[in-house]
Enzyme design. Structure first.
Site, PDB file in Angstrom:
ATOM      1  N   LYS A  77      21.870  15.450  12.603  1.00 28.49           N
ATOM      2  CA  LYS A  77      21.614  14.082  12.154  1.00 28.49           C
ATOM      3  C   LYS A  77      20.974  14.117  10.767  1.00 28.49           C
ATOM      4  O   LYS A  77      20.098  14.951  10.514  1.00 28.49           O
ATOM      5  CB  LYS A  77      20.698  13.377  13.151  1.00 28.49           C
ATOM      6  CG  LYS A  77      20.430  11.896  12.859  1.00 28.49           C
ATOM      7  CD  LYS A  77      19.570  11.289  13.969  1.00 28.49           C
ATOM      8  CE  LYS A  77      19.255   9.825  13.716  1.00 28.49           C
ATOM      9  NZ  LYS A  77      18.423   9.240  14.792  1.00 28.49           N
ATOM     10  N   SER A 152      20.108   5.029  17.016  1.00 30.19           N
ATOM     11  CA  SER A 152      20.425   5.267  15.621  1.00 30.19           C
ATOM     12  C   SER A 152      21.252   6.523  15.382  1.00 30.19           C
ATOM     13  O   SER A 152      21.795   6.732  14.301  1.00 30.19           O
ATOM     14  CB  SER A 152      19.131   5.357  14.816  1.00 30.19           C
ATOM     15  OG  SER A 152      18.364   6.495  15.210  1.00 30.19           O
ATOM     16  N   SER A 176      17.218   6.436  20.753  1.00 23.46           N
ATOM     17  CA  SER A 176      18.263   6.707  19.760  1.00 23.46           C
ATOM     18  C   SER A 176      19.120   7.932  20.038  1.00 23.46           C
ATOM     19  O   SER A 176      20.080   8.187  19.321  1.00 23.46           O
ATOM     20  CB  SER A 176      17.639   6.845  18.365  1.00 23.46           C
ATOM     21  OG  SER A 176      17.169   5.602  17.921  1.00 23.46           O
TER      22      SER A 176
END
Length: 488
Positions: A77, A152, A176
């Site tokens: 990420k 997210s 998330s």
């Protein structure tokens, strides 16, 4: 190769059945073929990945020792630092920022010979539930390209679901990892707070953030946690615990297990996800588990508590982005005040600004006692209620989300979007481990996830129980049509 689990890929590589180079080329080709439609990756590192793969092939040929993750491609990420690569946090503010050091989680992966493929998309600074808040690109759900992958960590979830990589790292502040894992039909694990080092993770809510893995099986999640779950001297919140063997004693049943269900908290769950959740409980009962009722009704306050505490911490953490020390400086600025003002105005997106403003408000003189301190007290009560619940049961089971994945652009009201995290926020506030794993499909054919939570530091047990559920069902074998495509 893309249909194999991370463990299967590693074992085939170690046995000499496939090369690390062929594994890496396969996944790089899949990214090239499919990611134009999905938008999971913000950057890809083909030269670096292939150089690592060739080194692994040479070391295997020479009979040298290899790491626990040898030959396994991993995506990161883009709020987790990879040394020498851009860490944009999907924000215009950081499009010019290259990380001068590697996050502890990335360093541990590389030390065990994982192959880093690239960085994935996210909601800007990890603030969002749909990855629509990325300032750089949109990410689509591989099960239905019109739908969001969640957020997210939507880029990481979409990459694993589309089989662009077998493993990806995400960060979880209020759900998330678990929410996008549920939307994309894969496994997402949030460890106990402090079990995985946050060093090198760009901070959002420092008392809530945790790095964790996305995988296609609970066994793979355990394999990755054996590497990530180590004490880190660079992180003052890191727990001093020895590494655990997560996969040595994976359960095949749930005999003697008490599964707590907070029915009061689930009263407003709509019929379809409620029925799928009840079906999951029946699976657990067939494996020998006992279902007990637990009182976690206090979680009705968790959303309000979270959006006070998380935004307060975010406003403090994001104060460092000022256009002076790093990040993009506004070309319009002529004075120091303008550097601050214009850089923040142009660099931050609307959701980030909204949370900074809210966080600054709840910390301001005259409101700190009314909001921030009161929220901290309620958080303490939530932690106590979880402890009381775990005296009656071994794990707590809930849905991950109120609904399956929704269409991109379908939710415009920020408060409605915040409700997507209603079932996941509690475990962040309490710091307990939680996993999302596939447990069914909506009437539109979209995946729906089951959440299993355990007491603090019982990470290995949570993964083991998830494995038992997984082996009794076939949902983890589900694959979106786009992922089934072979390179011609």
């Amino acid at each position: 190769m893309h249909t194999l689990s991370a463990r299967q890929l590693r074992d085939k590589f170690l046995k000499g059945e496939i090369s690390a180079t062929s594994i890496t080329k396969t996944f790089l080709q899949r990214i090239g073929d499919l990611d134009g439609q999905i938008g999971a990756f913000l950057s890809v590192f083909p030269e670096k990945a292939l150089a690592k793969a060739q080194d692994l092939d040479q070391r295997r040929s020479a009979g040298q020792s290899l790491g626990k993750l040898a030959g396994i491609p991993v995506a990161i990420k883009d709020n987790i630092h990879v040394k020498g690569e851009f860490s944009t946090c999907a924000s215009k503010f950081l499009t010019n920022y290259k990380a001068p050091f590697a996050a502890t989680a990335v360093r541990l992966l590389e030390n065990e010979d994982a192959i880093i493929l690239g960085k994935t998309n996210l909601d800007e600074f990890a603030m969002g539930s749909s990855t629509e808040n990325s300032a750089l690109q949109k990410t689509h759900n591989p099960w239905n390209l019109a739908c969001t992958p969640g957020g997210s960590s939507g880029g990481s979830a979409a990459a694993v679901a589309a089989r662009l990589c077998p493993v990806a790292l995400g960060s979880d502040t209020g759900g998330s990892i678990r929410q996008p894992a549920s939307f994309c039909g894969i496994v997402g694990f949030k460890p106990t707070y402090g079990r995985v080092s946050r060093y090198g993770l760009v901070a959002f809510g420092s008392s809530l953030d945790q790095i964790g893995p996305f995988t296609n099986t609970a066994d793979d999640a355990g394999l990755i946690m054996e590497v990530l779950g180590r004490h880190c001297e660079r992180d003052s919140t890191s727990i001093r615990l020895d590494p655990e063997n997560y996969t040595a004693h994976l359960r095949k049943d749930m005999k003697g297990l008490r599964v707590g269900v907070p029915w009061q908290f689930l009263e407003k769950l709509s019929p379809e996800p409620l029925q799928i959740f009840k079906n999951s409980l029946e699976v657990m009962k067939s494996l020998g588990a006992e279902i007990v009722d637990v009182d976690l009704s206090i979680l009705k306050y968790s959303l309000a508590v979270y959006y006070i505490l998380a935004t307060a911490e975010a406003s403090t953490n994001l104060a460092r982005f000022d256009g002076i020390r790093y990040g993009v400086r506004s070309p319009r600025a002529k004075t120091l005040d303008e550097v601050y003002e214009f850089s923040k105005e142009e660099g931050f997106g609307p959701e980030v600004k909204r949370r900074i403003l809210l966080g600054t408000y709840v910390l301001s003189a005259g409101y700190q006692d009314a909001y921030y301190k009161k929220a901290q007290k309620v958080r303490t009560l939530i932690i106590q209620r979880y402890k009381e619940a775990f005296q009656k049961c071994d794990i707590v089971a809930t849905p991950v989300t109120p609904f399956a994945a929704f269409e991109i652009g379908a939710i415009q009201d920020p408060l409605q979007m915040y409700l997507e995290d209603i079932y996941t926020i509690g475990s962040n506030l309490a710091g307990v481990p939680a996993i999302s794993l596939p447990c069914g499909y909506s009437s539109q054919g979209m995946p729906i996830g089951l959440q299993i939570m355990g007491p603090q530091k019982h990470d290995a047990s949570v993964i083991s129980i998830a494995h038992a559920f997984e082996q009794a069902t076939d949902f983890h074998k589900g694959m979106p049509e786009i992922a089934k495509k072979e390179r011609s």
